[in-house]
Every structure is written in C-alpha cells, then in structure tokens.
Design a protein around this motif. Sequence first.
Motif, PDB file in Angstrom:
ATOM      1  N   LEU A 286     -52.965 -11.815   3.886  1.00 48.80           N
ATOM      2  CA  LEU A 286     -52.252 -12.404   5.020  1.00 48.80           C
ATOM      3  C   LEU A 286     -52.383 -13.926   4.958  1.00 48.80           C
ATOM      4  O   LEU A 286     -53.495 -14.452   4.785  1.00 48.80           O
ATOM      5  CB  LEU A 286     -52.852 -11.850   6.312  1.00 48.80           C
ATOM      6  N   ASN A 287     -51.265 -14.614   5.069  1.00 47.35           N
ATOM      7  CA  ASN A 287     -51.289 -16.076   5.003  1.00 47.35           C
ATOM      8  C   ASN A 287     -51.748 -16.661   6.333  1.00 47.35           C
ATOM      9  O   ASN A 287     -51.080 -16.460   7.359  1.00 47.35           O
ATOM     10  CB  ASN A 287     -49.892 -16.626   4.696  1.00 47.35           C
ATOM     11  N   ILE A 288     -52.891 -17.353   6.307  1.00 53.34           N
ATOM     12  CA  ILE A 288     -53.348 -18.030   7.530  1.00 53.34           C
ATOM     13  C   ILE A 288     -52.807 -19.467   7.506  1.00 53.34           C
ATOM     14  O   ILE A 288     -52.226 -19.939   8.478  1.00 53.34           O
ATOM     15  CB  ILE A 288     -54.888 -18.003   7.618  1.00 53.34           C
ATOM     16  N   LEU A 289     -52.971 -20.131   6.382  1.00 48.94           N
ATOM     17  CA  LEU A 289     -52.436 -21.492   6.221  1.00 48.94           C
ATOM     18  C   LEU A 289     -51.243 -21.448   5.263  1.00 48.94           C
ATOM     19  O   LEU A 289     -51.198 -20.606   4.354  1.00 48.94           O
ATOM     20  CB  LEU A 289     -53.513 -22.425   5.656  1.00 48.94           C
ATOM     21  N   SER A 290     -50.342 -22.405   5.418  1.00 44.79           N
ATOM     22  CA  SER A 290     -49.165 -22.435   4.528  1.00 44.79           C
ATOM     23  C   SER A 290     -49.545 -22.849   3.113  1.00 44.79           C
ATOM     24  O   SER A 290     -48.780 -22.625   2.175  1.00 44.79           O
ATOM     25  CB  SER A 290     -48.116 -23.384   5.090  1.00 44.79           C
ATOM     26  N   SER A 291     -50.735 -23.427   2.961  1.00 47.72           N
ATOM     27  CA  SER A 291     -51.184 -23.797   1.611  1.00 47.72           C
ATOM     28  C   SER A 291     -51.538 -22.566   0.780  1.00 47.72           C
ATOM     29  O   SER A 291     -51.867 -22.687  -0.396  1.00 47.72           O
ATOM     30  CB  SER A 291     -52.393 -24.735   1.688  1.00 47.72           C
ATOM     31  N   ASN A 292     -51.450 -21.370   1.388  1.00 49.96           N
ATOM     32  CA  ASN A 292     -51.740 -20.148   0.630  1.00 49.96           C
ATOM     33  C   ASN A 292     -50.608 -19.772  -0.326  1.00 49.96           C
ATOM     34  O   ASN A 292     -50.799 -18.926  -1.192  1.00 49.96           O
ATOM     35  CB  ASN A 292     -52.000 -18.977   1.584  1.00 49.96           C
ATOM     36  N   TYR A 293     -49.437 -20.376  -0.132  1.00 48.38           N
ATOM     37  CA  TYR A 293     -48.313 -20.069  -1.034  1.00 48.38           C
ATOM     38  C   TYR A 293     -47.649 -21.379  -1.454  1.00 48.38           C
ATOM     39  O   TYR A 293     -47.734 -22.384  -0.745  1.00 48.38           O
ATOM     40  CB  TYR A 293     -47.317 -19.113  -0.360  1.00 48.38           C
TER      41      TYR A 293
ATOM     42  N   PRO B 171     -44.958 -24.414  -2.246  1.00 46.68           N
ATOM     43  CA  PRO B 171     -43.873 -24.962  -1.417  1.00 46.68           C
ATOM     44  C   PRO B 171     -42.521 -24.300  -1.689  1.00 46.68           C
ATOM     45  O   PRO B 171     -41.707 -24.149  -0.779  1.00 46.68           O
ATOM     46  CB  PRO B 171     -43.831 -26.447  -1.806  1.00 46.68           C
ATOM     47  N   GLU B 172     -42.302 -23.861  -2.935  1.00 45.51           N
ATOM     48  CA  GLU B 172     -40.991 -23.246  -3.221  1.00 45.51           C
ATOM     49  C   GLU B 172     -40.806 -21.897  -2.530  1.00 45.51           C
ATOM     50  O   GLU B 172     -39.721 -21.316  -2.563  1.00 45.51           O
ATOM     51  CB  GLU B 172     -40.741 -23.131  -4.738  1.00 45.51           C
ATOM     52  N   MET B 173     -41.880 -21.403  -1.917  1.00 42.73           N
ATOM     53  CA  MET B 173     -41.743 -20.122  -1.203  1.00 42.73           C
ATOM     54  C   MET B 173     -41.511 -20.312   0.298  1.00 42.73           C
ATOM     55  O   MET B 173     -41.478 -19.334   1.052  1.00 42.73           O
ATOM     56  CB  MET B 173     -42.983 -19.258  -1.435  1.00 42.73           C
TER      57      MET B 173
ATOM     58  N   ALA C 262     -41.593 -17.232   2.823  1.00 39.24           N
ATOM     59  CA  ALA C 262     -42.968 -16.915   3.263  1.00 39.24           C
ATOM     60  C   ALA C 262     -43.330 -17.763   4.473  1.00 39.24           C
ATOM     61  O   ALA C 262     -42.779 -18.848   4.687  1.00 39.24           O
ATOM     62  CB  ALA C 262     -43.948 -17.179   2.124  1.00 39.24           C
ATOM     63  N   THR C 263     -44.264 -17.239   5.256  1.00 33.27           N
ATOM     64  CA  THR C 263     -44.764 -18.023   6.385  1.00 33.27           C
ATOM     65  C   THR C 263     -46.251 -17.741   6.578  1.00 33.27           C
ATOM     66  O   THR C 263     -46.852 -16.978   5.799  1.00 33.27           O
ATOM     67  CB  THR C 263     -43.937 -17.744   7.662  1.00 33.27           C
ATOM     68  N   SER C 264     -46.839 -18.401   7.587  1.00 29.64           N
ATOM     69  CA  SER C 264     -48.282 -18.275   7.816  1.00 29.64           C
ATOM     70  C   SER C 264     -48.540 -18.306   9.319  1.00 29.64           C
ATOM     71  O   SER C 264     -47.668 -18.712  10.100  1.00 29.64           O
ATOM     72  CB  SER C 264     -48.993 -19.464   7.175  1.00 29.64           C
ATOM     73  N   ILE C 265     -49.763 -17.959   9.700  1.00 33.16           N
ATOM     74  CA  ILE C 265     -50.125 -18.057  11.119  1.00 33.16           C
ATOM     75  C   ILE C 265     -50.036 -19.530  11.555  1.00 33.16           C
ATOM     76  O   ILE C 265     -49.550 -19.843  12.636  1.00 33.16           O
ATOM     77  CB  ILE C 265     -51.524 -17.477  11.359  1.00 33.16           C
ATOM     78  N   GLU C 266     -50.473 -20.429  10.673  1.00 29.68           N
ATOM     79  CA  GLU C 266     -50.391 -21.867  10.978  1.00 29.68           C
ATOM     80  C   GLU C 266     -48.966 -22.259  11.383  1.00 29.68           C
ATOM     81  O   GLU C 266     -48.769 -23.028  12.325  1.00 29.68           O
ATOM     82  CB  GLU C 266     -50.800 -22.656   9.719  1.00 29.68           C
TER      83      GLU C 266
END
Length: 252
Positions: A130-137, A139-141, A145-149
């Motif tokens: 689960l993505n908490i921060l957007s830095s988990n994926y 930039p091209e995604m 993709a999205t995150s809790i942040e």
Amino acid sequence: MNISVINYDILDSTNSEALKQARLGAAEGLCISARQQTAGRGRHGRIWISEVDAGLCFSIILRPKIETKYLPLITLMSGIAVHQTLKELGLNPDIKWVNDILINDKKICGILAETTDSELGLAVIVGIGLNILSSNYPPEMTETATSIENESASQTHPSTLKNQLISILIANISKFYHILSQKNGHLAIVDDWSKRSSFVRGKEVRVNLHDEVFTGITDGLEESGALKLILPDGSVRIINSGEVGRVRAQNI
Ligand code: BTN
C-alpha cells in the motif's frame, strides 16, 4: 486467529519470507512487515516498488480450512479488509476485480496471494502493498497510482500511520477471514465485495489474458469469486480469479 508480527528493516519480499516461514511450519496469523523490499513482487510477474518507509509491505500466513473451490475468495476477502481499513481512515476507496484498491480511479494498493504446501497442509500467503507516500512509486506512474499522502489531508507522521494501518488491517483481516470460514461464508464475501466495488456490474472493461484481449460488460461475480462478463456478441464469459489475467477499465 493468534496474530504475531515480525518487523524487518529490509527484505527481498515479505511474501517470499512468509512463504519460507510457512514451509518451515509457522502458524496461521504470522505477519511479516518490512520498511523496504529489494525485490517486491506484484501479480503477473511484475515488480512492486517499495521505497524505504514509503509504503506498507505486509504479508500474513493463512491456513484456510475452506473448500478448495472457494480458495480464490481469500483474495476478495483481503480486498474487502483493505477497503474497510481505508474507509476507517476516512478515505473513499473502490475495488477493481480482482484485487486492486483504487482511490479516485488510481491504484493505492495491490494484493498478491500465493499458496504453498507444507507439513501442516496448504498455506495461503496474502501480501499487501500500500502506498503511504507518493515517493513509493516513480513519477511516471502518477497518472495511474496514488498514495495516502495524496488522498488524505491528515498530517499523521508516516510511521505512525503505518502502525495504525497494520493494526486496523489485522483486525479487518481477522474479521473477514472469520466470516469466510463460516458456513455460507463464501456468499457473504461475494455479497460484501460486490457492494464495495463500482466495477461489479455494468462497467465496460478490457480483459488481458495470456494471448487474448477482449472487452465486455461486467455482470456480477460467481460464487467462486470469478467475474461474469457479457461480451459484445451477447455471450457470457466467466473470468476465473485463478486465471492469469487482469481486467482494466478502459479509462484507467
Ligand atoms: C499487485 O501486483 O497489484 C500486487 C502487489 C503486491 C505487493 C505486495 S508488497 C508486500 C508483499 N510482498 C511482495 O513481494 N508482494 C506483496
């Protein structure tokens, strides 16, 4: 279910570690969590990017006593548990068959369920990323993709949020796994999943199988969790959760 959690700083994959522990005889309820994965695995052989402290990398060992034909419902049950967890955090998630959790049409969480045999019988490993921060994926995604942040106004520190997520998630997995394990539990899970997913009926989707791509309109789930599609020629096609394939809405 007795829950115990082992936290690692770094692992290749929490699913690989849980599979190893299951083969060594670990009990149902053992959870593996890591701050970072170096070889996180997604469905269909894809990699799952897991930057340090930027996401939840979590796997749980289950030893289900349900009929084999209902084993695919473990995946749907896990999707329900994640969906419920995000709702409890004030978010508005959706589920796309079979197990992508979306917010505002972007993927925030993926689930990889894998099985292994062991001396204690069959074990199912449910791995949740689960993505908490957007830095988990990368930039091209950002289109997909999205995150809790991104999706929440909450200022909770990511590590506090991760601990909250793990404890709510474990409570929800325990709850919905218990429901699935009861008599007619498969019907309750199919029904609950269907209420949570905007994709379950009337959505035009494109299905990618090994060597075939086709479109259809979703028409609910079978008792096994398989997706029913009405094809353009009016015929019905059942997409089994066990099949290697995925369904994507055309506009995602
Ligand atoms: C998907 O492709 O949507 C499923 C992604 C599942 C990723 C999680 S992260 C924790 C666990 N360990 C892995 O190697 N994969 C799963």
